[in-house]
Structures are given as C-alpha cells and as structure tokens.
Write a protein that holds these residues in place. Structure first.
Motif, PDB file in Angstrom:
ATOM      1  N   HIS A 109      38.220  56.511  51.647  1.00 56.29           N
ATOM      2  CA  HIS A 109      37.648  57.174  52.818  1.00 56.29           C
ATOM      3  C   HIS A 109      36.167  56.811  52.895  1.00 56.29           C
ATOM      4  CE1 HIS A 109      37.495  60.144  56.040  1.00 56.29           C
ATOM      5  NE2 HIS A 109      36.312  60.510  55.556  1.00 56.29           N
ATOM      6  N   ASN A 110      35.817  56.011  53.895  1.00 55.21           N
ATOM      7  CA  ASN A 110      34.452  55.525  54.037  1.00 55.21           C
ATOM      8  C   ASN A 110      33.580  56.582  54.711  1.00 55.21           C
ATOM      9  OD1 ASN A 110      34.771  52.733  53.037  1.00 55.21           O
ATOM     10  ND2 ASN A 110      36.149  52.529  54.789  1.00 55.21           N
ATOM     11  N   TYR A 131      43.925  55.436  48.420  1.00 57.14           N
ATOM     12  CA  TYR A 131      43.287  55.675  49.716  1.00 57.14           C
ATOM     13  C   TYR A 131      41.779  55.645  49.541  1.00 57.14           C
ATOM     14  CZ  TYR A 131      41.622  58.028  53.938  1.00 57.14           C
ATOM     15  OH  TYR A 131      40.953  58.334  55.103  1.00 57.14           O
ATOM     16  N   PRO A 155      44.385  50.165  57.705  1.00 59.90           N
ATOM     17  CA  PRO A 155      43.272  51.018  58.122  1.00 59.90           C
ATOM     18  C   PRO A 155      43.771  52.268  58.847  1.00 59.90           C
ATOM     19  CG  PRO A 155      43.437  49.086  59.544  1.00 59.90           C
ATOM     20  CD  PRO A 155      44.438  48.889  58.454  1.00 59.90           C
ATOM     21  N   VAL A 156      43.172  53.398  58.504  1.00 59.17           N
ATOM     22  CA  VAL A 156      43.498  54.672  59.146  1.00 59.17           C
ATOM     23  C   VAL A 156      42.184  55.373  59.453  1.00 59.17           C
ATOM     24  CG1 VAL A 156      44.693  56.869  58.949  1.00 59.17           C
ATOM     25  CG2 VAL A 156      45.665  54.836  57.871  1.00 59.17           C
ATOM     26  N   GLY A 157      41.722  55.298  60.709  1.00 56.79           N
ATOM     27  CA  GLY A 157      40.449  55.893  61.069  1.00 56.79           C
ATOM     28  C   GLY A 157      39.340  55.283  60.234  1.00 56.79           C
ATOM     29  N   PRO A 158      38.526  56.120  59.570  1.00 58.07           N
ATOM     30  CA  PRO A 158      37.450  55.584  58.728  1.00 58.07           C
ATOM     31  C   PRO A 158      37.925  55.195  57.336  1.00 58.07           C
ATOM     32  CG  PRO A 158      37.345  57.961  58.722  1.00 58.07           C
ATOM     33  CD  PRO A 158      38.481  57.594  59.647  1.00 58.07           C
ATOM     34  N   GLY A 159      39.224  55.258  57.087  1.00 62.84           N
ATOM     35  CA  GLY A 159      39.748  55.018  55.752  1.00 62.84           C
ATOM     36  C   GLY A 159      40.669  53.819  55.673  1.00 62.84           C
TER      37      GLY A 159
END
Length: 419
Positions: free
Chosen positions: A367-368, A365, A325-329
C-alpha cells in the motif's frame, strides 16, 4: 593586473565546478515485524525396526523478529556522474548494506555495489563489485524480488550453503549474486529493445609456475597438509545476459560460471553454473511473470578419482507469478518449485532415492502512502519432501534420524521509506 588574475581564477574555478558531478545521497530504510515457523515430522523410520514404536508427532521451531529489508533491502549509498563531452560520461556508485533494526551494520563496507563506469554511444564499461548477469533474472522476474519470505525457492535454494545429503551448496552471495573485481560491459540502450550485460571477474589469486611449487595449506591443527591448499582459482566469474523488451513484453536469458573452490594437490575445481530464462508481460490489470532456472555444482578432477568422488548437484526450478494494481496498492502472488538431483546413483553402491523437492506459495500486498513510502504485508508457505529443508527464514528444522523437515511458514509486516 592582480584583479584580472583573480577574476580569471574565479572563472576557471567556476568552470571546473560545473564540470564536476553533483553527488547524490540515496538509500532505503525498510523495517517490519516478521514471524517464522519450521515444522518437522516423525518419519516413522524407527517403526521398521521396532513394531511397538510410538510415533513422536511433530517438532516446531518458531521465531519472531523486528527485521529489515523484506520489501526492499535497506541500504545507504552515494552516486554521481560527470559529463565529459562528446557523449562520454564518468560515474561512480558506492552502496552499503545497513541494518536499521539493530543499527549494527552501517557504512563499514560497500559490499552491495562499488563501481566506477565510463559510458557513451558504445555502451558502458563498469569496474568493481556488482550484481552478476545471472542474478538479474531472479531480481526482475520475481514479483517479490529476492527479499523477504516471498522470494522464490529458486533463489532460496541457490543461496543455501548445504544441500540435502550434506554436500556443498551453491555458495550463496559469493558465487551467485554478486562478483568482486569484475569488468562488466553493458550494451547501449538504443538497440531497438535489445539489452545485454557481460561480466568477467578476476580471482586475483597467486599463480605458481611450475604448479608443483604451489605451497600446501594448513590443516585444522596448523600442520602442513598436502591435501589442501590456499585457493588459486576460486573467485573467478564469467557470465552474460541478453534480453529484449518492447512495450509490455520483456524476456531475458542468462548464463554464469563461477569457480567456487579449488585445490591444486587434490587436483579438483568446483564450479557453480547457472542458466535461467525469465519473462514478463503487462496486460494492464495484471502483470504476469515466469522463470525457468537450472543451477549445477560440479567438481572437475585433474585425474580421475581412485574411488567414488563427489557427485554433481543439479537444481532445477520454476516460478510463475503476478502483480495487480489496486488503487494506490499492488497485489503480489507467486508459486515456485525446486527439485534437487544429487546424482548419488552414479557413485559405487549408492542407493536410488527419491529426489528432494519443495514448493512454495507466496501472497502479498503493498500500500503506497506516497512515491517513497509504503506499507506491505507478505505471507508464504513452503512444503518440503524427500529430505529438502528450505525455509522462508528464521530457524532451521529439527532434522535427524527421527524427524524430517516438512513445512515452513512465515509473514512480513512492515514499512519502507526510500530517499
């Protein structure tokens, strides 16, 4: 008296309405731009016969498409549950595949899932068309699931209708992913992390007694042909999955046996047998995945073939992957490999050749934008050796006496919305 009867009827109707389940409409719409490229290379085989042969280099087939279902399969469905009291519940699930990129596929069938269930403290009994137990490890323990250019080579090879050398494949969705006419049982969820699923699917073909009364089939020109017959066992599936999950750890093993084809007059039965072991561990900053798989297509003979026969085909593979997980992604990555064992050396006069094999690297990747909407990108590359011809999607290879399959590359760039 009339008013009292009307009031009683209204109360009775209200009670019935409360007992009925509310039906939920759900679905996924997933579309994006995809590009595929399959490159073949001159193997130089003609140079052995002609020392003046000029190598013809490479041939590449490519395709760009507005595709669907590369992060999550596009679908439209209805589901509902009714509380029967005493811990019992009845439920249904009808799920149809859709193709929003061209609109051609709608609710014409519920081939993704069509089930009716009864559940309680004993677990769940599920009837109808559903995923097989042996398909779930591919779904759960691959960071890319079973869709898009990133999905594992294990799944890709299992869903290819032919294998190197031109022999029969593993049957794809019919024999590997889903089973119709199935009776399934799921263990209850309160077993301390132990979970499991077992399934038996009926072939529903006609059985003749005595067997000699089985009618012959028709050949390509419509004449009676005693060498083939309408299937009498194909479609049967038997399998199970058993796992253990606690906290960040999950592990499961599965086995399935599907009857892919049969012929009474030839005395043969073709089976696809699948075994896999998958596991994952969530460390927080990164979640690791792994899977080992072995798939075998065999032909059993009622009597030994007079000469040669069709060799078994073994497919072994593995996958290692991760999500972070990276921030919202979410970052996704996976490396997978498969190897074919065609068992040709067991046939008379067969030459020993190197086994076809392939490996694949996939990166992606997500991105939500919200809980239901996401942007995604995935890139992947396959390297084929010794006659393997697996692709990330799109066109097949130029594959003939001159050119052999080498690499397949592709990407998905899309938007997914669920509701």
């Amino acid at each position: 008296m009339k008013n009292q009867c009307l009031a009683f009827a209204a109360l009775l109707g209200a009670g019935v309405a409360q007992a009925q389940s509310s039906v939920t409409l759900f679905g996924v719409v997933d579309m994006g731009l995809s590009n595929y490229s399959s490159k073949s290379q001159d193997a130089g085989r003609a140079a052995f016969a002609n020392p003046f042969y000029l190598n013809q280099g490479t041939r590449t087939l490519s395709q760009s498409a507005l595709s669907s279902g590369n992060y999550s399969s596009s679908r439209l469905g209805f589901r509902g549950t009714e509380d029967l009291g005493g811990g019992l519940a009845a439920s249904f699930w009808l799920e149809a595949p859709i193709s929003p990129d061209d609109g051609r596929t709608g609710i014409a069938s519920f081939q993704r899932r069509s089930t009716l269930s009864l559940s309680g403290n004993f677990g769940e009994i599920r009837l109808g068309r559903d995923y097989t137990p042996s398909a779930w490890n591919d779904i759960v323990f691959d960071p890319f699931g079973i869709v898009g250019v990133g999905r594992s080579l294990i799944y890709t090879a299992a869903n290819t209708n032919t294998v190197p050398g031109g022999s029969g494949g593993f049957g794809g969705d019919l024999n590997y992913n889903r089973a119709s006419n199935s009776i399934g049982y799921f263990l209850p969820p309160n077993l301390g992390g132990v979970y499991g699923q077992f399934m038996y699917a009926l072939h529903e073909n006609t059985k003749y007694d005595p067997g000699t009364s089985t009618p012959p089939g028709l050949n390509a020109v419509g004449a009676l042909n005693a060498g083939s017959v309408a299937t009498t066992r194909a479609g049967r599936y038997l399998g199970g999955r058993l796992g253990y999950a606690t906290g960040p750890f999950d592990i499961a093993v599965s086995y399935g046996n599907s009857t892919a084809a049969d012929s009474f007059y030839a005395g043969t039965t073709d089976s696809v047998k699948t075994f896999n072991l998958g596991s994952s561990y969530d460390f927080g900053p990164v979640k690791l995945f792994g899977e080992l798989s072995r798939i075998k297509r065999t032909r059993d003979y009622a009597t030994a073939p007079a000469f040669g026969g069709v060799p078994d085909t073994d497919l072994t593979g593995y996958l290692i992957g991760l999500t972070a997980p990276v921030g919202p992604g979410l970052i996704r990555a996976a490396y997978s490999q498969v190897k074919y064992d065609l068992n040709t050396a067991s046939l008379p006069f067969a030459a020993n050749v190197a086994d076809p094999k392939a490996n694949k690297l996939a990166l992606g990747y997500i991105h939500n934008l919200s809980k239901r909407t996401a942007l995604y990108v995935t890139i992947a590359r396959i390297s084929n050796k010794n006659g393997a011809a697996l692709t990330v999607g799109g066109p097949a290879f130029v594959n003939n006496a001159v050119f052999v399959p080498k690499t397949s590359t592709g990407y998905d760039l899309g938007l997914r919305h669920s509701f």
